[in-house]
Motif scaffolding. Sequence first.
Motif, mmCIF file in Angstrom:
data_model
loop_
_atom_site.group_PDB
_atom_site.id
_atom_site.type_symbol
_atom_site.label_atom_id
_atom_site.label_comp_id
_atom_site.label_asym_id
_atom_site.label_seq_id
_atom_site.Cartn_x
_atom_site.Cartn_y
_atom_site.Cartn_z
ATOM 1 N N LEU A 52 0.829 -1.210 0.000
ATOM 2 C CA LEU A 52 0.000 0.000 0.000
ATOM 3 C C LEU A 52 0.861 1.257 0.000
ATOM 4 C CD1 LEU A 52 -3.094 -0.679 2.301
ATOM 5 C CD2 LEU A 52 -3.106 0.297 0.007
ATOM 6 N N ASP A 53 1.979 1.214 0.688
ATOM 7 C CA ASP A 53 2.889 2.363 0.669
ATOM 8 C C ASP A 53 3.358 2.649 -0.756
ATOM 9 O OD1 ASP A 53 2.646 2.410 3.427
ATOM 10 O OD2 ASP A 53 4.529 1.342 3.769
ATOM 11 N N GLN A 54 3.739 1.590 -1.455
ATOM 12 C CA GLN A 54 4.205 1.745 -2.829
ATOM 13 C C GLN A 54 3.083 2.206 -3.751
ATOM 14 O OE1 GLN A 54 5.784 -2.159 -3.584
ATOM 15 N NE2 GLN A 54 7.648 -1.809 -2.394
ATOM 16 N N ALA A 55 1.887 1.669 -3.533
ATOM 17 C CA ALA A 55 0.750 2.063 -4.361
ATOM 18 C C ALA A 55 0.421 3.538 -4.181
ATOM 19 C CB ALA A 55 -0.467 1.201 -4.010
ATOM 20 N N ARG A 92 -3.200 5.162 4.873
ATOM 21 C CA ARG A 92 -3.325 5.224 6.327
ATOM 22 C C ARG A 92 -4.216 4.094 6.839
ATOM 23 N NH1 ARG A 92 -1.278 5.439 11.039
ATOM 24 N NH2 ARG A 92 -2.593 6.354 12.663
ATOM 25 N N MET A 93 -5.241 3.747 6.085
ATOM 26 C CA MET A 93 -6.088 2.612 6.459
ATOM 27 C C MET A 93 -5.260 1.331 6.558
ATOM 28 S SD MET A 93 -9.251 3.751 4.010
ATOM 29 C CE MET A 93 -10.022 2.132 3.868
ATOM 30 N N GLY A 94 -4.339 1.162 5.627
ATOM 31 C CA GLY A 94 -3.452 0.007 5.686
ATOM 32 C C GLY A 94 -2.586 0.019 6.931
ATOM 33 N N ASP A 95 -2.106 1.206 7.312
ATOM 34 C CA ASP A 95 -1.314 1.327 8.540
ATOM 35 C C ASP A 95 -2.126 0.899 9.756
ATOM 36 O OD1 ASP A 95 0.831 2.341 7.102
ATOM 37 O OD2 ASP A 95 0.362 4.435 7.555
#
Length: 214
Positions: A52-55, A92-95
């Motif tokens: 998700l960070d990369q996306a 942020r949701m992924g975090d």
Amino acid sequence: MRETFHGELTRLREQLVAMCALAAQAMQQASQALLTADLGLAEQVISGDTALDQARGNCEANAHSLLALQAPVAGDLRSILAAVYSAEKIERMGDLAAHVADTARFSHPNHAVPADLEDPFAELGRIAAGMADRLGELIDQPGVEGYAELNETDHAVDALHAQVLATITGSGWPHGVRSATSLALLARFYERFADQTVSVARRLDFATTGEIPT
């Protein structure tokens, strides 16, 4: 030129939809790991957060390229800026899902959630992941306003959050202060995850209408 531009806008939407799917999966798996004390699954969610960070980085790079090369105005400009905003919030949701998984990992081999709170936390996970899935559907249907719908769903998350807090701060709580503190933070992760979906939906509605929904 305009055809190319709108093709790039479609690509941005597709990237955001894929990010929503990743966030939904992360929250679903994190909740499963939490409630079953599954260390391997918790670590999978935590390590998978880099996707998700990369996306988010890719989405922002594409959006900035469109801003620089196309100089969009009005609705097109709002759409691109909304994509940048949305990518940040979905990442942020992924975090937050990773934080849930990290709680499961920290507590292993014990269960972080006592049996008497398993049901509300299972429901928090189900609703939160569903909100992320629904957000992806809304992004994939430009022009469909979804803020009111997700905001209404968020009320259910708020109610469960309040239920957890009432339970752990009640005079009959048997599991101690340390457990109560951990569970309060854990419930907050779910509540904030849901809030992010509402925030994105609000910005998407603004991109569509030019008016901020209240």
